[in-house]
Design an enzyme around this catalytic site. Structure first.
Site, mmCIF file in Angstrom:
data_model
loop_
_atom_site.group_PDB
_atom_site.id
_atom_site.type_symbol
_atom_site.label_atom_id
_atom_site.label_comp_id
_atom_site.label_asym_id
_atom_site.label_seq_id
_atom_site.Cartn_x
_atom_site.Cartn_y
_atom_site.Cartn_z
ATOM 1 N N ASP A 191 0.807 -1.216 0.000
ATOM 2 C CA ASP A 191 0.000 0.000 0.000
ATOM 3 C C ASP A 191 0.845 1.273 0.000
ATOM 4 O O ASP A 191 0.360 2.335 -0.365
ATOM 5 C CB ASP A 191 -0.926 0.019 1.222
ATOM 6 C CG ASP A 191 -2.035 -1.008 1.118
ATOM 7 O OD1 ASP A 191 -2.352 -1.434 -0.007
ATOM 8 O OD2 ASP A 191 -2.582 -1.388 2.172
ATOM 9 N N ASP A 215 0.940 6.334 0.822
ATOM 10 C CA ASP A 215 -0.448 6.258 1.291
ATOM 11 C C ASP A 215 -0.539 6.860 2.690
ATOM 12 O O ASP A 215 -0.589 8.062 2.858
ATOM 13 C CB ASP A 215 -0.928 4.810 1.246
ATOM 14 C CG ASP A 215 -2.413 4.674 1.537
ATOM 15 O OD1 ASP A 215 -3.124 5.683 1.420
ATOM 16 O OD2 ASP A 215 -2.859 3.572 1.876
ATOM 17 N N ASP A 219 -1.500 2.914 9.410
ATOM 18 C CA ASP A 219 -2.849 2.417 9.132
ATOM 19 C C ASP A 219 -3.105 1.183 9.990
ATOM 20 O O ASP A 219 -2.296 0.238 9.994
ATOM 21 C CB ASP A 219 -3.011 2.042 7.658
ATOM 22 C CG ASP A 219 -3.210 3.268 6.761
ATOM 23 O OD1 ASP A 219 -3.037 4.400 7.248
ATOM 24 O OD2 ASP A 219 -3.514 3.071 5.571
ATOM 25 N N ARG A 271 -6.528 13.308 9.002
ATOM 26 C CA ARG A 271 -6.479 11.941 9.540
ATOM 27 C C ARG A 271 -5.476 11.816 10.682
ATOM 28 O O ARG A 271 -4.522 11.045 10.617
ATOM 29 C CB ARG A 271 -6.170 10.915 8.449
ATOM 30 C CG ARG A 271 -7.187 10.871 7.331
ATOM 31 C CD ARG A 271 -6.930 9.710 6.382
ATOM 32 N NE ARG A 271 -7.930 9.651 5.322
ATOM 33 C CZ ARG A 271 -7.975 8.720 4.386
ATOM 34 N NH1 ARG A 271 -7.068 7.763 4.362
ATOM 35 N NH2 ARG A 271 -8.921 8.738 3.449
#
Length: 394
Positions: A191, A215, A219, A271
């Site tokens: 990713d 990315d 995560d 985020r």
């Protein structure tokens, strides 16, 4: 008393007399001023740092850090009790058959290991680094950078990652990659995250620095839980931290994550984190402006924002700390997003929603006691990698 002992006493007496004679009457002996490092050596102020940073013998007792995890990763021990594996080589030229001495060889072993580094290193990964269970990657005492590829924690448990700088991570093509004791397996394109936790349990990420990934920086997805991200520094990135990847991933309803004592600065856009489902304590983090928003989410997550410092950007249209997505306002304003002890600066606005939730026993046990947001700059002053020297407090 022998001649040798007499000589030693005579030498000591003469040295003391010389020292006293060198000082004028009434003048105190002036000691050298403390160095900048010695003055700052025991500046540990938050609950996790206090556990180990002020101990000069940390390098002789590295595994004691395994007792310091707090939040929902409390009890994570990593490679405690296992052998110490020392990384001696920066090489990563054969991800399918890594050589002993490389980081990849260590993280793929099927037993607990406490992994350290012989010297300063810049490890340029040729494929994602797949980490097996029961590992500690401990960069203290060396300047360790991981570039090009990120770390993947997939369906594993009990991982500690400390004092590593991961940056400039790109998508990698995939291929035959070793991920455990068995032979290498075929893996798809990565990713492009600095760290991906997918289906992982009991993961503590502490005192790392993250920037510039394809990315996300961190995560946490697909049923992962009991994760703490603490004392890290996040910079120069758009989509910083994702906790739950898709509104269709209902397995994330059981996710519990602590985000504590981190610094978000230098062009972090959004985020920090973005949450789905699950239960999240965001406590005593320092937000030095943002681009789009600081904290966001969808799919009815519970977010407890406590003791954070939110310094809003100058743009009048970007003062809101929070963004609720993928639901009408009539629904999203029922989600339990609460603010307590937060400090709002430069016009920052936190719009709470829902109500104070009744915590389960598991949730209560994982909570970190929030300090007032006014204390957060001090609590996060050492966020990111630390410059640790054996024999001195870190």
């Amino acid at each position: 008393m022998g001649v040798k002992h007499c000589c030693c006493i005579l030498y000591f007496t003469l040295a003391l007399v010389t020292l006293v004679q060198a000082v004028h009457p009434g003048q105190e002996i002036e000691l050298p001023p403390p160095t900048r490092r010695s003055m700052q050596a025991c500046e540990a102020v938050n609950i996790m740092d206090k556990c180990w940073r002020c101990k000069a013998d940390w390098a002789d007792n590295r595994q004691a850090m395994a007792d310091c995890a707090q939040g929902f990763a409390k009890g994570t021990t990593g490679g405690k009790g296992g052998d110490v594996y020392v990384v001696t080589s920066e090489a990563d030229d054969d991800p399918a058959n890594p050589k002993e001495g490389t980081l990849r060889f260590g993280v793929t072993q099927g037993r607990p290991l406490w992994i350290t580094f012989e010297k300063d290193m810049v490890i340029s990964l040729t494929q994602e680094l797949v980490v097996a269970s029961d590992k500690t990657i401990d960069g203290r005492g060396a300047k360790v950078e991981i570039i090009n590829g990120g770390l993947t924690l997939m369906d594993v448990k009990n991982i500690i990652i400390s004092n590593i700088n991961v940056h400039d991570v790109v998508e990698l093509p995939g291929g035959m990659i070793k991920s455990g004791d068995g032979p290498a397996t075929m893996r798809q394109k990565s990713d492009g995250d600095c760290i991906t936790v997918s289906g992982g349990k009991q993961v503590w990420i502490d005192h790392c620095s993250f920037s510039k990934a394809f990315d996300g920086l961190v995560d946490v997805t697909l049923g992962s839980s009991h994760v703490t991200v603490s004392n890290c520094k996040f910079t120069q990135h758009s989509k910083v931290m994702l906790l739950g990847a898709d509104d269709g991933h209902h397995q994330d309803k059981n996710m519990v994550v602590t985000v504590a004592f981190n610094m978000f600065t230098d062009n972090c856009d959004q985020r920090m984190p973005r949450c789905r489902f699950g239960f999240f304590q965001v406590v005593n983090n320092n937000y030095d402006r943002w681009g789009t928003y600081a904290i966001g989410g969808s799919s009815a997550p519970t977010i407890l924002s406590q003791g954070n410092r939110f310094l809003a950007p100058d743009d009048a249209a970007k003062k809101n700390v929070c963004v609720r997505a993928d639901a009408p306002e009539s629904e999203s304003m029922t989600w339990n997003w609460r603010t307590e002890k937060d400090v709002l600066e430069n016009g920052a606005v936190f719009v709470p929603s829902g109500s104070d939730p009744s915590l389960t026993g598991e949730q209560q046990a994982g909570m970190i006691q929030a300090e007032p947001g006014e204390n957060t700059p001090k609590l996060t002053a050492s966020a990111g990698v630390l410059a640790c020297s054996p024999g001195s407090p870190c």
